[in-house]
Design a protein around this motif. Structure first.
Motif, PDB file in Angstrom:
ATOM      1  N   THR A   1       0.843  -1.194   0.000  1.00  0.00           N
ATOM      2  CA  THR A   1       0.000   0.000   0.000  1.00  0.00           C
ATOM      3  C   THR A   1       0.881   1.248   0.000  1.00  0.00           C
ATOM      4  O   THR A   1       1.816   1.346   0.809  1.00  0.00           O
ATOM      5  CB  THR A   1      -0.916   0.014   1.239  1.00  0.00           C
ATOM      6  OG1 THR A   1      -1.690  -1.192   1.263  1.00  0.00           O
ATOM      7  CG2 THR A   1      -1.841   1.206   1.220  1.00  0.00           C
TER       8      THR A   1
ATOM      9  N   GLY B   1      -1.822   5.818   0.598  1.00  0.00           N
ATOM     10  CA  GLY B   1      -2.975   4.992   0.271  1.00  0.00           C
ATOM     11  C   GLY B   1      -3.771   4.614   1.510  1.00  0.00           C
ATOM     12  O   GLY B   1      -3.356   4.801   2.666  1.00  0.00           O
TER      13      GLY B   1
ATOM     14  N   GLN C   1     -11.375  -6.923  -3.745  1.00  0.00           N
ATOM     15  CA  GLN C   1     -11.339  -5.527  -4.194  1.00  0.00           C
ATOM     16  C   GLN C   1     -10.257  -4.793  -3.418  1.00  0.00           C
ATOM     17  O   GLN C   1     -10.325  -4.680  -2.189  1.00  0.00           O
ATOM     18  CB  GLN C   1     -12.702  -4.865  -3.962  1.00  0.00           C
ATOM     19  CG  GLN C   1     -12.752  -3.417  -4.388  1.00  0.00           C
ATOM     20  CD  GLN C   1     -12.657  -3.255  -5.901  1.00  0.00           C
ATOM     21  OE1 GLN C   1     -13.280  -4.005  -6.647  1.00  0.00           O
ATOM     22  NE2 GLN C   1     -11.864  -2.299  -6.350  1.00  0.00           N
TER      23      GLN C   1
ATOM     24  N   ASN D   1      -7.854  -1.325  -2.753  1.00  0.00           N
ATOM     25  CA  ASN D   1      -7.924   0.133  -2.853  1.00  0.00           C
ATOM     26  C   ASN D   1      -6.953   0.636  -3.911  1.00  0.00           C
ATOM     27  O   ASN D   1      -6.040  -0.080  -4.342  1.00  0.00           O
ATOM     28  CB  ASN D   1      -7.624   0.791  -1.509  1.00  0.00           C
ATOM     29  CG  ASN D   1      -8.685   0.445  -0.465  1.00  0.00           C
ATOM     30  OD1 ASN D   1      -9.857   0.282  -0.802  1.00  0.00           O
ATOM     31  ND2 ASN D   1      -8.270   0.317   0.781  1.00  0.00           N
ATOM     32  N   SER D   2      -7.130   1.847  -4.294  1.00  0.00           N
ATOM     33  CA  SER D   2      -6.284   2.456  -5.320  1.00  0.00           C
ATOM     34  C   SER D   2      -4.832   2.452  -4.857  1.00  0.00           C
ATOM     35  O   SER D   2      -4.516   2.857  -3.723  1.00  0.00           O
ATOM     36  CB  SER D   2      -6.744   3.895  -5.597  1.00  0.00           C
ATOM     37  OG  SER D   2      -5.884   4.505  -6.513  1.00  0.00           O
ATOM     38  N   GLY D   3      -3.962   1.942  -5.738  1.00  0.00           N
ATOM     39  CA  GLY D   3      -2.536   1.933  -5.447  1.00  0.00           C
ATOM     40  C   GLY D   3      -2.053   0.661  -4.773  1.00  0.00           C
ATOM     41  O   GLY D   3      -0.849   0.447  -4.664  1.00  0.00           O
TER      42      GLY D   3
ATOM     43  N   LYS E   1      -1.408  -3.447  -4.313  1.00  0.00           N
ATOM     44  CA  LYS E   1      -1.136  -4.597  -5.163  1.00  0.00           C
ATOM     45  C   LYS E   1      -0.606  -5.753  -4.305  1.00  0.00           C
ATOM     46  O   LYS E   1      -0.080  -5.539  -3.219  1.00  0.00           O
ATOM     47  CB  LYS E   1      -0.143  -4.253  -6.260  1.00  0.00           C
ATOM     48  CG  LYS E   1       1.234  -3.844  -5.743  1.00  0.00           C
ATOM     49  CD  LYS E   1       2.170  -3.514  -6.915  1.00  0.00           C
ATOM     50  CE  LYS E   1       3.537  -3.068  -6.397  1.00  0.00           C
ATOM     51  NZ  LYS E   1       4.463  -2.757  -7.508  1.00  0.00           N
TER      52      LYS E   1
END
Length: 637
Positions: A329, A333, A356, A358-360, A362
């Motif tokens: 993260t 983030g 799902q 969050n943005s950014g 992986k």
């Protein structure tokens, strides 16, 4: 005066022998666990990723293959006659067939695989086979129940009684049982090379034995029971059944811990202990043992280590399926939150689930070390060692072509026979001892003829006949040799060529070659005589007569054929005025070919003129033709 073996003596002897043979019992248990793939792989818990073990089946496969190879052909008995006259030779042949058939029947009395195969399995797998041969008079209960008075008086009554007696014995079969005894349960007491006493201990269900002998178990003690309800109240599920044998008597006992109860005793009158031992591999310095080494004992530790290496590789490979995964993260983030609203520090991932992020964010896999190459090299090395112990060794510098191929085949056969020889030799020695004891029991216990059915081939057909042997047939002076031959028919071809060459070069006799191939010389000579008789013209004419009679061709044909068989010529009233010779009618028949080179039946012309079988002119089936009709007209000439 010999002292009787009471129950305390037998129990103490049992305990002492179990202590003496403890190491050998452990050897048997270890090999059986590995053979049955039941031994756990000793891998530390910290090295385990998943609950997986790979247990190498090399020993399981090798024992199965060797046992199957050595039992592929039934063992063959060869009895050397006590003389060179026909009577002695015929007696030796009778003993061979009789003994083989009796042991087959006696060895199949109990359910399961026959004793001959079970004993070989024990010899090869456990390292030793134990069998026992017992006289079972209960088998002839119906025969012993016959009374001569039930058949009246006089000579006819005696004949009827004798016939009924022999019929009952045939129906019941030989009064013997040949049993394979679990080597784990046998405890022998050796006096030098002599087997003096044997204790056999087996675990058995308690209830049948308690019911049979009217006993109960209370507070661990075996006591007499008054009723069946007392028997069933015994909480013990298993008890030890102890069977004790010496030269004169047999004793049965039941044991539960320290409590022992004698339940049966009898004098057997055998003159020896009826147990027979076939060790496996035995070094010269091993004496007084109950088991040797099995065929796979030399590779036991290698197979165990291979299982360890395989399991270790499997655990290492499992790490690739379950290696840790992290979520990266960014500093700015939003972290993943749990149900309590706090950031997650750990979570379980299920295969096939959709997550799902969050943005950014992986997923990031943690790096893991690959399977150590040294483990793979070690596995290959250990496997090579095991294969080297298992596979017949053949030189790699054999030339090409048929000569090289033949030499290679010969090397494989020689190597296999060399490896199997100790087991086959010891098994053959045990069979010889069993054979002589069987004859001894017939002379001292049965004391009358024993009947068995023997299979034989007559006129190309398999049939059977009753044969018998009694005390008068089983005298002394003969040699006994059993042969366990693991070779297939294809392997026999090489051996046959070897003996064929020796016989042609005059370095061996035909009898030596026949015996080396596992057959009986006098039976081979008799069979070849039968073959020559079948090829003779007289026998072929007899066969024609029999075929015509079976075909219901009428009395005239039978009379003509009988006259031909007797005189070689046609009857005067059946002689045709002009009849071609057999050479003119059909070309001469080849030897062994009853149809001749032209395909037509090789029959006399007049025989062709009689009945539908020799009348291609269209006579009605089953209608005899008149003798005066010429053979030429009947043949359409």
């Amino acid at each position: 005066m010999a002292l009787a073996a009471d129950e305390q003596y037998v129990n103490n002897l049992r305990n002492q022998l179990e202590t003496l043979f403890r190491d050998q019992d452990e050897q048997i248990d270890e090999m059986r666990q590995v053979r049955l793939l039941q031994e756990p792989v000793p891998l530390d818990d910290e090295l385990r990723t998943v609950a997986v073990e790979i247990r190498d089946p090399t020993i399981t496969d090798e024992i199965q293959r060797v046992v199957a190879t050595l039992t592929l052909n039934d063992p063959k008995l060869k009895v050397t006659p006590a003389g060179v006259d026909d009577t002695a030779i015929n007696n030796a042949t009778l003993r061979e067939h009789f003994t083989e058939e009796v042991l087959k029947i006696a060895g199949a009395r109990e359910p399961g695989i026959p004793t001959s195969q079970a004993a070989m399995d024990a010899c090869v797998g456990d390292g030793g086979a134990w069998t026992k041969l017992l006289f079972t008079p209960d088998t002839w209960e119906a025969r012993y129940g016959l009374k001569i008075g039930d058949y009246g008086d006089g000579d006819q009554a005696l004949e009827k009684f004798d016939k009924a007696t022999e019929d009952e014995k045939k129906d019941a079969g030989p009064p013997f049982i040949w049993k394979n005894v679990d080597v784990r349960s046998v405890y022998p007491l050796w006096e030098g090379s002599r087997l003096a006493e044997v204790v056999e201990v087996t675990k058995r269900p308690a209830l049948p034995l308690l019911r049979k002998y009217g006993l109960k178990i209370e507070k661990g003690k075996i006591l007499p029971a008054v009723s069946l309800s007392e028997v069933t109240r015994s909480a013990v599920s298993e008890v030890d059944h102890i069977e004790y044998w010496n030269d004169t008597e047999c004793v049965y006992l039941i044991a539960n811990g320290k409590s022992v109860k004698e339940v049966y005793r009898f004098e057997h009158g055998y003159g020896r202990v009826p147990y027979f031992f076939a060790p496996g591999l035995m070094p010269s310095f091993w004496k007084g043992r109950k088991v040797g080494w099995g065929v796979s004992q030399s590779k036991l530790w290698l197979v165990r280590f291979k299982s360890f290496v395989l399991t270790l590789i499997a655990q290492d490979a499992a790490k690739e399926l379950g290696k840790p995964v992290g979520i990266e993260t960014p500093d700015t983030g939003m972290p993943l939150l749990g149900p309590d609203g706090k950031p997650l520090t750990r979570m379980d991932w299920n295969i096939g689930d959709l997550y799902q992020l969050n943005s950014g964010q992986k997923f990031v896999e943690f790096p893991t070390r690959p399977i150590t190459p040294a483990l793979k090299e070690l596995l290959e090395y250990v496997s090579g060692l095991i294969d080297h112990l298992d596979t017949p060794r053949v030189q790699t510098n054999i030339g090409s072509g048929m000569e090289g191929a033949g030499f290679a085949i010969n090397q494989v056969l020689t190597e296999a026979k060399t490896k199997h020889n100790p087991f086959a030799q010891h098994y053959e020695d045990m069979l010889e001892e069993v054979t002589r004891f069987l004859w001894h029991l017939i002379k001292v216990k049965v004391r009358e003829k024993v009947w068995v059915r023997h299979s034989l081939t007559v006129n190309g057909r398999t049939a059977s006949e009753w044969i018998s042997a009694g005390p008068d047939d089983l005298g002394q002076g003969v040699g006994v040799e059993w042969n366990v031959d693991p070779l297939l028919p294809s392997s026999k071809i090489i051996e046959e060529r070897y003996w064929d060459s020796r016989v042609k070069n005059g370095t061996a006799s035909l009898d030596q070659a026949i015996e080396a191939m596992g057959d009986n010389p006098d039976e081979v000579r008799l069979g070849r005589t039968y073959d020559r008789v079948r090829l003779s013209p007289e026998y072929q004419r007899y066969e024609m007569q029999r075929v015509f009679q079976e075909g219901n061709s009428g009395d005239i044909i039978a009379k003509v054929a009988a006259e031909i068989a007797r005189t070689g010529t046609l009857p005067s009233n059946a002689q045709p005025p002009i009849a071609p010779t057999s050479e003119q009618q059909y070309p001469p028949a080849r030897q062994g070919n009853p149809t001749g080179s032209g395909g037509a039946p090789n029959q006399e012309p007049a025989a062709l003129a009689q009945g539908n079988g020799g009348n291609p002119g269209g006579a009605v089936a089953g209608e005899p033709q008149i003798p005066e009709r010429s053979a030429a007209a009947a043949a359409g000439v």
